[in-house]
Design an enzyme around this catalytic site. Sequence first.
Site, PDB file in Angstrom:
ATOM      1  N   ASP A  45      22.131  36.760  39.801  1.00 16.75           N
ATOM      2  CA  ASP A  45      22.756  36.182  40.993  1.00 16.75           C
ATOM      3  C   ASP A  45      21.654  35.560  41.829  1.00 16.75           C
ATOM      4  O   ASP A  45      20.529  36.082  41.876  1.00 16.75           O
ATOM      5  CB  ASP A  45      23.488  37.283  41.788  1.00 16.75           C
ATOM      6  N   ASP A  81      40.395  33.334  31.364  1.00 17.71           N
ATOM      7  CA  ASP A  81      41.532  33.253  32.289  1.00 17.71           C
ATOM      8  C   ASP A  81      41.573  31.882  32.946  1.00 17.71           C
ATOM      9  O   ASP A  81      42.532  31.556  33.643  1.00 17.71           O
ATOM     10  CB  ASP A  81      41.410  34.353  33.365  1.00 17.71           C
ATOM     11  N   ILE A  95      33.835  40.160  43.424  1.00 17.07           N
ATOM     12  CA  ILE A  95      34.478  40.497  42.147  1.00 17.07           C
ATOM     13  C   ILE A  95      33.466  41.058  41.154  1.00 17.07           C
ATOM     14  O   ILE A  95      33.699  42.089  40.520  1.00 17.07           O
ATOM     15  CB  ILE A  95      35.187  39.249  41.555  1.00 17.07           C
ATOM     16  N   GLU A  97      42.443  22.974  32.903  1.00 16.64           N
ATOM     17  CA  GLU A  97      43.680  23.742  33.061  1.00 16.64           C
ATOM     18  C   GLU A  97      44.728  23.074  33.961  1.00 16.64           C
ATOM     19  O   GLU A  97      45.913  23.390  33.893  1.00 16.64           O
ATOM     20  CB  GLU A  97      43.368  25.141  33.627  1.00 16.64           C
ATOM     21  N   HIS A 154      45.224  31.702  34.125  1.00 11.32           N
ATOM     22  CA  HIS A 154      44.771  31.885  35.515  1.00 11.32           C
ATOM     23  C   HIS A 154      45.652  32.915  36.230  1.00 11.32           C
ATOM     24  O   HIS A 154      46.237  32.637  37.276  1.00 11.32           O
ATOM     25  CB  HIS A 154      44.771  30.543  36.263  1.00 11.32           C
ATOM     26  N   THR A 207      36.504  34.687  34.039  1.00  5.95           N
ATOM     27  CA  THR A 207      37.621  34.739  34.998  1.00  5.95           C
ATOM     28  C   THR A 207      37.210  34.004  36.277  1.00  5.95           C
ATOM     29  O   THR A 207      37.813  34.211  37.328  1.00  5.95           O
ATOM     30  CB  THR A 207      37.999  36.192  35.355  1.00  5.95           C
ATOM     31  N   SER A 208      36.135  33.167  36.200  1.00  3.98           N
ATOM     32  CA  SER A 208      35.672  32.514  37.437  1.00  3.98           C
ATOM     33  C   SER A 208      36.314  31.124  37.573  1.00  3.98           C
ATOM     34  O   SER A 208      37.416  31.011  38.126  1.00  3.98           O
ATOM     35  CB  SER A 208      34.148  32.461  37.486  1.00  3.98           C
ATOM     36  N   ARG A 209      35.688  30.097  37.057  1.00  4.16           N
ATOM     37  CA  ARG A 209      36.288  28.765  37.031  1.00  4.16           C
ATOM     38  C   ARG A 209      35.971  28.143  35.675  1.00  4.16           C
ATOM     39  O   ARG A 209      34.864  28.340  35.140  1.00  4.16           O
ATOM     40  CB  ARG A 209      35.721  27.873  38.153  1.00  4.16           C
ATOM     41  N   CYS A 232      30.684  33.882  39.041  1.00  4.56           N
ATOM     42  CA  CYS A 232      30.048  33.020  40.042  1.00  4.56           C
ATOM     43  C   CYS A 232      31.011  31.882  40.393  1.00  4.56           C
ATOM     44  O   CYS A 232      31.931  31.594  39.638  1.00  4.56           O
ATOM     45  CB  CYS A 232      28.744  32.453  39.479  1.00  4.56           C
ATOM     46  N   PRO A 233      30.821  31.236  41.531  1.00  8.00           N
ATOM     47  CA  PRO A 233      31.692  30.099  41.861  1.00  8.00           C
ATOM     48  C   PRO A 233      31.307  28.878  41.024  1.00  8.00           C
ATOM     49  O   PRO A 233      30.220  28.838  40.439  1.00  8.00           O
ATOM     50  CB  PRO A 233      31.383  29.842  43.342  1.00  8.00           C
TER      51      PRO A 233
HETATM   52  P1  NAD Z   1      31.813  35.724  46.013  1.00  6.86           P
HETATM   53  O1  NAD Z   1      31.462  34.550  46.845  1.00  6.86           O
HETATM   54  O2  NAD Z   1      32.020  37.047  46.669  1.00  6.86           O
HETATM   55  O3  NAD Z   1      30.696  35.921  44.877  1.00  6.86           O
HETATM   56  C1  NAD Z   1      30.133  34.873  44.168  1.00  6.86           C
HETATM   57  C2  NAD Z   1      28.724  35.300  43.798  1.00  6.86           C
HETATM   58  O4  NAD Z   1      28.177  34.284  42.962  1.00  6.86           O
HETATM   59  C3  NAD Z   1      27.799  35.454  45.007  1.00  6.86           C
HETATM   60  O5  NAD Z   1      27.133  36.689  44.961  1.00  6.86           O
HETATM   61  C4  NAD Z   1      26.840  34.286  44.873  1.00  6.86           C
HETATM   62  O6  NAD Z   1      25.540  34.573  45.368  1.00  6.86           O
HETATM   63  C5  NAD Z   1      26.832  34.094  43.364  1.00  6.86           C
HETATM   64  N1  NAD Z   1      26.345  32.778  42.964  1.00  6.86           N
HETATM   65  C6  NAD Z   1      26.456  31.593  43.626  1.00  6.86           C
HETATM   66  N2  NAD Z   1      25.835  30.617  42.935  1.00  6.86           N
HETATM   67  C7  NAD Z   1      25.318  31.204  41.819  1.00  6.86           C
HETATM   68  C8  NAD Z   1      24.560  30.730  40.727  1.00  6.86           C
HETATM   69  N3  NAD Z   1      24.175  29.460  40.659  1.00  6.86           N
HETATM   70  N4  NAD Z   1      24.212  31.609  39.781  1.00  6.86           N
HETATM   71  C9  NAD Z   1      24.581  32.917  39.857  1.00  6.86           C
HETATM   72  N5  NAD Z   1      25.285  33.433  40.872  1.00  6.86           N
HETATM   73  C10 NAD Z   1      25.662  32.581  41.837  1.00  6.86           C
HETATM   74  O7  NAD Z   1      33.099  35.288  45.186  1.00  6.86           O
HETATM   75  P2  NAD Z   1      34.133  36.242  44.443  1.00  6.86           P
HETATM   76  O8  NAD Z   1      35.251  36.578  45.364  1.00  6.86           O
HETATM   77  O9  NAD Z   1      33.411  37.344  43.753  1.00  6.86           O
HETATM   78  O10 NAD Z   1      34.734  35.224  43.372  1.00  6.86           O
HETATM   79  C11 NAD Z   1      33.921  34.691  42.350  1.00  6.86           C
HETATM   80  C12 NAD Z   1      34.654  33.536  41.715  1.00  6.86           C
HETATM   81  O11 NAD Z   1      35.786  34.016  41.000  1.00  6.86           O
HETATM   82  C13 NAD Z   1      35.263  32.551  42.746  1.00  6.86           C
HETATM   83  O12 NAD Z   1      34.328  31.578  43.148  1.00  6.86           O
HETATM   84  C14 NAD Z   1      36.394  31.942  41.998  1.00  6.86           C
HETATM   85  O13 NAD Z   1      35.908  30.771  41.376  1.00  6.86           O
HETATM   86  C15 NAD Z   1      36.741  32.992  40.932  1.00  6.86           C
HETATM   87  N6  NAD Z   1      38.082  33.581  41.138  1.00  6.86           N
HETATM   88  C16 NAD Z   1      38.957  33.542  40.100  1.00  6.86           C
HETATM   89  C17 NAD Z   1      40.217  34.109  40.233  1.00  6.86           C
HETATM   90  C18 NAD Z   1      41.207  34.137  39.107  1.00  6.86           C
HETATM   91  O14 NAD Z   1      42.393  34.404  39.329  1.00  6.86           O
HETATM   92  N7  NAD Z   1      40.782  33.904  37.875  1.00  6.86           N
HETATM   93  C19 NAD Z   1      40.570  34.687  41.459  1.00  6.86           C
HETATM   94  C20 NAD Z   1      39.633  34.722  42.485  1.00  6.86           C
HETATM   95  C21 NAD Z   1      38.385  34.165  42.317  1.00  6.86           C
END
Ligand code: NAD
Length: 335
Positions: A174, A258, A155, A263, A295, A232-234, A205-206
């Site tokens: 990252d 988001d 993302i 939540e 979300h 938009t992550s968590r 990031c996750p």
């Molecule tokens: P992904 O696994 O492709 O990318 C996550 C990136 O974060 C990776 O490059 C990883 O190296 C990096 N990362 C891990 N730990 C880190 C840290 N401590 N510091 C910095 N970077 C770090 O995941 P993605 O598909 O890009 O999704 C990212 C996040 O978005 C998901 O984990 C999820 O929580 C969230 N998400 C939200 C929605 C929504 O509807 N709002 C939908 C999908 C995903």
Amino acid sequence: MKTIVYSTKPYDREFLDAAVRQYPHELTYLDARLTLDTVGLAKGFDAVCVFVNDHLDSEVIGILATVGIRAIALRCAGFNNVDLKTAKACNIKVVRVPAYSPHAVAEHAVGLILTLNRNIHRAYNRVRDGNFYLSGLLGFDLNGRSVGVIGTGQIGTVFAKIMSGFGCRILAYDVCPNNVCQKLGVQYVDLDRLFAESDIISLHCPLTPDTHHLINSAAIRQMKHGVMLVNTSRGAVIDTQAVIVGLKSGKIGYLGLDVYEEEADVFFEDLSNVVIPDDVLSRLLTFPNVIITGHQAFFTRDALSCIAETTLKNISDIEIQDKSLNEVSLSLVIR
Ligand code: NAD
């Protein structure tokens, strides 16, 4: 597999009903979330299918194991709500949808940025009320601004590409930098520099022990006055109380969320006729420079269709060969 599908809404069922023709499983839909109170309903099933706010701690997973569950199929990418150690110890496979539409989430983050910057939400209401006055709607050009991206996975990479198209300078942090971003001209920097130089910071990031409350008061102190923060992550990547302090002082000039750390009891439900029980969320909703969506970043037809198909394929893979390419392993957390 006989699969009990928790936390479903009519739209989930529509897409799962379409996908089940290709991957035939016996699906039983529940509105309820999976929690300690509802885990007993999984008795008699082979698999549970869950979403972002289902609660799979060690106690819940222990009960799933005793009632004979073989697989936990997540209809999402994030897996922070699952105790993977217990799942492994109980020999329950955990599968997820690692990538459904990174575009859906990245585009939603950009939508939040454009709306916050140009006050489109306020302009919409004003104009419908016959008020064409512009004061209070002043924005800034995105072109030339610095955008900090935390997490450049699927993302974050799409997000960086879109923001580059606006003419922004992209800084990123990252733990595993990627080539695609580097070729795009993204500059990987440490967090201190990203915080200090970014006009807009977007989180991708996750949620892990390392990223829990990554955006806290110390981080906010390092940011530019008036910074725009988008998550938009968590939810729990942000310390919400610290962000409220930042909004009150003007240090945070704009906030787009988001996701929200508390939540689970609020999002995905219609609470328009009840008093919102969460005072922190209610406070956030009083700021004119805060936009919250519930979300919904993933919520496109393309993503829902991919989520449904991948989820049911994952369950088929576990049923037929007892393994899946989309299995979540502990190493994903520990790396
Ligand atoms: P992904 O696994 O492709 O990318 C996550 C990136 O974060 C990776 O490059 C990883 O190296 C990096 N990362 C891990 N730990 C880190 C840290 N401590 N510091 C910095 N970077 C770090 O995941 P993605 O598909 O890009 O999704 C990212 C996040 O978005 C998901 O984990 C999820 O929580 C969230 N998400 C939200 C929605 C929504 O509807 N709002 C939908 C999908 C995903």
